[in-house]
Motif scaffolding. Structure first.
Motif, mmCIF file in Angstrom:
data_model
loop_
_atom_site.group_PDB
_atom_site.id
_atom_site.type_symbol
_atom_site.label_atom_id
_atom_site.label_comp_id
_atom_site.label_asym_id
_atom_site.label_seq_id
_atom_site.Cartn_x
_atom_site.Cartn_y
_atom_site.Cartn_z
ATOM 1 N N SER A 2 0.837 -1.190 0.000
ATOM 2 C CA SER A 2 0.000 0.000 0.000
ATOM 3 C C SER A 2 0.872 1.240 0.000
ATOM 4 N N CYS A 3 0.427 2.275 -0.739
ATOM 5 C CA CYS A 3 1.223 3.501 -0.791
ATOM 6 C C CYS A 3 1.324 4.155 0.575
ATOM 7 N N THR A 4 0.334 3.932 1.434
ATOM 8 C CA THR A 4 0.381 4.558 2.748
ATOM 9 C C THR A 4 1.466 3.963 3.640
ATOM 10 N N GLU A 5 1.970 2.792 3.283
ATOM 11 C CA GLU A 5 3.085 2.219 4.039
ATOM 12 C C GLU A 5 4.350 3.040 3.856
ATOM 13 N N LYS A 6 4.378 3.868 2.818
ATOM 14 C CA LYS A 6 5.521 4.738 2.574
ATOM 15 C C LYS A 6 5.342 6.105 3.227
ATOM 16 N N PHE A 7 4.148 6.369 3.762
ATOM 17 C CA PHE A 7 3.880 7.668 4.366
ATOM 18 C C PHE A 7 4.576 7.785 5.714
ATOM 19 N N PRO A 8 5.124 8.952 6.041
ATOM 20 C CA PRO A 8 5.694 9.162 7.373
ATOM 21 C C PRO A 8 4.594 9.206 8.434
ATOM 22 N N HIS A 10 3.792 11.370 10.704
ATOM 23 C CA HIS A 10 3.030 12.608 10.880
ATOM 24 C C HIS A 10 1.958 12.764 9.798
ATOM 25 N N LEU A 11 2.220 12.237 8.608
ATOM 26 C CA LEU A 11 1.223 12.301 7.541
ATOM 27 C C LEU A 11 0.078 11.341 7.827
ATOM 28 N N LEU A 12 0.396 10.135 8.247
ATOM 29 C CA LEU A 12 -0.649 9.168 8.589
ATOM 30 C C LEU A 12 -1.509 9.677 9.736
ATOM 31 N N SER A 13 -0.877 10.306 10.720
ATOM 32 C CA SER A 13 -1.621 10.843 11.851
ATOM 33 C C SER A 13 -2.595 11.925 11.392
ATOM 34 N N LEU A 14 -2.147 12.769 10.484
ATOM 35 C CA LEU A 14 -3.004 13.823 9.951
ATOM 36 C C LEU A 14 -4.214 13.237 9.239
ATOM 37 N N ILE A 15 -3.980 12.211 8.418
ATOM 38 C CA ILE A 15 -5.066 11.584 7.671
ATOM 39 C C ILE A 15 -6.032 10.851 8.597
ATOM 40 N N LYS A 16 -5.503 10.212 9.614
ATOM 41 C CA LYS A 16 -6.341 9.436 10.523
ATOM 42 C C LYS A 16 -7.224 10.304 11.408
ATOM 43 N N THR A 17 -6.725 11.456 11.834
ATOM 44 C CA THR A 17 -7.397 12.173 12.916
ATOM 45 C C THR A 17 -7.991 13.520 12.558
ATOM 46 N N SER A 18 -7.763 14.043 11.368
ATOM 47 C CA SER A 18 -8.391 15.311 11.011
ATOM 48 C C SER A 18 -9.912 15.163 11.043
ATOM 49 N N LYS A 19 -10.568 16.192 11.514
ATOM 50 C CA LYS A 19 -12.024 16.112 11.642
ATOM 51 C C LYS A 19 -12.714 16.153 10.286
ATOM 52 N N TYR A 20 -12.228 17.012 9.389
ATOM 53 C CA TYR A 20 -12.859 17.181 8.089
ATOM 54 C C TYR A 20 -11.817 17.087 6.978
ATOM 55 N N VAL A 21 -12.301 16.884 5.772
ATOM 56 C CA VAL A 21 -11.447 16.907 4.594
ATOM 57 C C VAL A 21 -12.152 17.717 3.514
ATOM 58 N N HIS A 22 -11.369 18.480 2.752
ATOM 59 C CA HIS A 22 -11.910 19.172 1.583
ATOM 60 C C HIS A 22 -11.840 18.219 0.393
ATOM 61 N N LEU A 23 -12.985 17.949 -0.187
ATOM 62 C CA LEU A 23 -13.098 17.045 -1.328
ATOM 63 C C LEU A 23 -13.242 17.856 -2.607
ATOM 64 N N ALA A 24 -12.331 17.629 -3.548
ATOM 65 C CA ALA A 24 -12.407 18.291 -4.853
ATOM 66 C C ALA A 24 -12.801 17.276 -5.912
ATOM 67 N N THR A 25 -13.877 17.588 -6.637
ATOM 68 C CA THR A 25 -14.324 16.756 -7.747
ATOM 69 C C THR A 25 -14.444 17.628 -8.984
ATOM 70 N N SER A 26 -14.639 16.985 -10.122
ATOM 71 C CA SER A 26 -14.770 17.739 -11.365
ATOM 72 C C SER A 26 -15.759 17.039 -12.284
ATOM 73 N N SER A 27 -16.519 17.849 -12.991
ATOM 74 C CA SER A 27 -17.451 17.296 -13.967
ATOM 75 C C SER A 27 -16.690 16.868 -15.215
ATOM 76 N N THR A 28 -17.375 16.186 -16.090
ATOM 77 C CA THR A 28 -16.733 15.772 -17.341
ATOM 78 C C THR A 28 -16.375 16.974 -18.204
ATOM 79 N N ASP A 29 -17.002 18.118 -17.933
ATOM 80 C CA ASP A 29 -16.683 19.356 -18.658
ATOM 81 C C ASP A 29 -15.539 20.129 -18.012
ATOM 82 N N GLY A 30 -14.982 19.561 -16.929
ATOM 83 C CA GLY A 30 -13.866 20.215 -16.267
ATOM 84 C C GLY A 30 -14.265 21.298 -15.287
ATOM 85 N N ILE A 31 -15.526 21.324 -14.874
ATOM 86 C CA ILE A 31 -15.977 22.319 -13.902
ATOM 87 C C ILE A 31 -15.716 21.778 -12.501
#
Length: 205
Positions: A2-8, A10-31
């Motif tokens: 797994s790529c996360t096995e290469k994560f330090p 402090h990065l894993l801790s951030l991913i595990k415990t942050s309360k929220y995440v900003h999710l970016a998506t895009s339409s097929t038109d690139g919006i």
């Protein structure tokens, strides 16, 4: 591997415990579209069924089927996730429950009730935060995860499994997780880019 096995750590801790995440998506038109999401990090060892043997780690969140992000992921599964530990000043960190087996020290109730030691008639958590804020204690790292999103069919065992994990980690967000029109999305973690406040950047694949 797994790529996360290469994560330090402090990065894993951030991913595990942050309360929220900003999710970016895009339409097929690139919006583009960005949404603030509750989520849970699920390591390969905790994934559902046959996925447990594939070594993939996932970010799990829920979305209503009538949303822009749902339609975007349905037609364009490439997503980006921004993690940032907004405030880690003493005991006022915005944290969440984690599926990690390693324990996280909990602040004492006395510190939570009055971390500054200042007595007020109606203590405000925000006021305490401002009084206690120490710039040297702020986290100075953000991480952007690139991944592939997959919509999970409702009423399946996989959907129910991930909903339970999501609710366990985010008990205050049940209104966004439960319901007939809610779909689980699992994002396979493919890479991460970490940047600090001095613009030092490192990529993990």
């Amino acid at each position: 591997m797994s790529c996360t096995e290469k994560f330090p750590d402090h990065l894993l801790s951030l991913i595990k415990t942050s309360k929220y995440v900003h999710l970016a998506t895009s339409s097929t038109d690139g919006i583009p579209s960005v949404a603030l999401m509750n989520y849970v990090y699920v390591p390969a060892s905790r994934t559902f069924g046959p996925d447990a043997n594939k070594g993939n780690d996932y970010i799990i969140f829920a979305t209503f089927a009538n949303t822009e992000k749902y339609n975007n992921i349905k037609t364009n599964p490439n997503v980006s996730l921004l993690f940032h530990d907004w405030v880690t000043a003493k005991n006022l960190s915005v944290k969440k429950r984690t599926l990690s087996e390693t324990s996280t020290p909990e602040p004492s109730s006395s510190n939570l009730n009055n971390p500054s030691g200042i007595t007020t008639a109606n203590p405000s958590r925000l006021l305490n935060l401002l009084q206690e804020l120490n710039q040297s204690e702020l986290n100075e790292m953000s991480a952007t995860i690139k991944g592939h999103g997959l919509l999970i069919a409702p009423d399946t065992d996989e959907s129910k499994y991930f909903k339970r994990l999501l609710l366990k980690s985010n008990p205050d967000a049940s209104v966004f997780i439960q319901g007939d029109n809610v779909h689980i999305v699992k994002v396979k973690i493919e890479s991460a880019k970490v940047t600090d406040n001095e613009n030092h950047t490192k990529v993990y694949n």
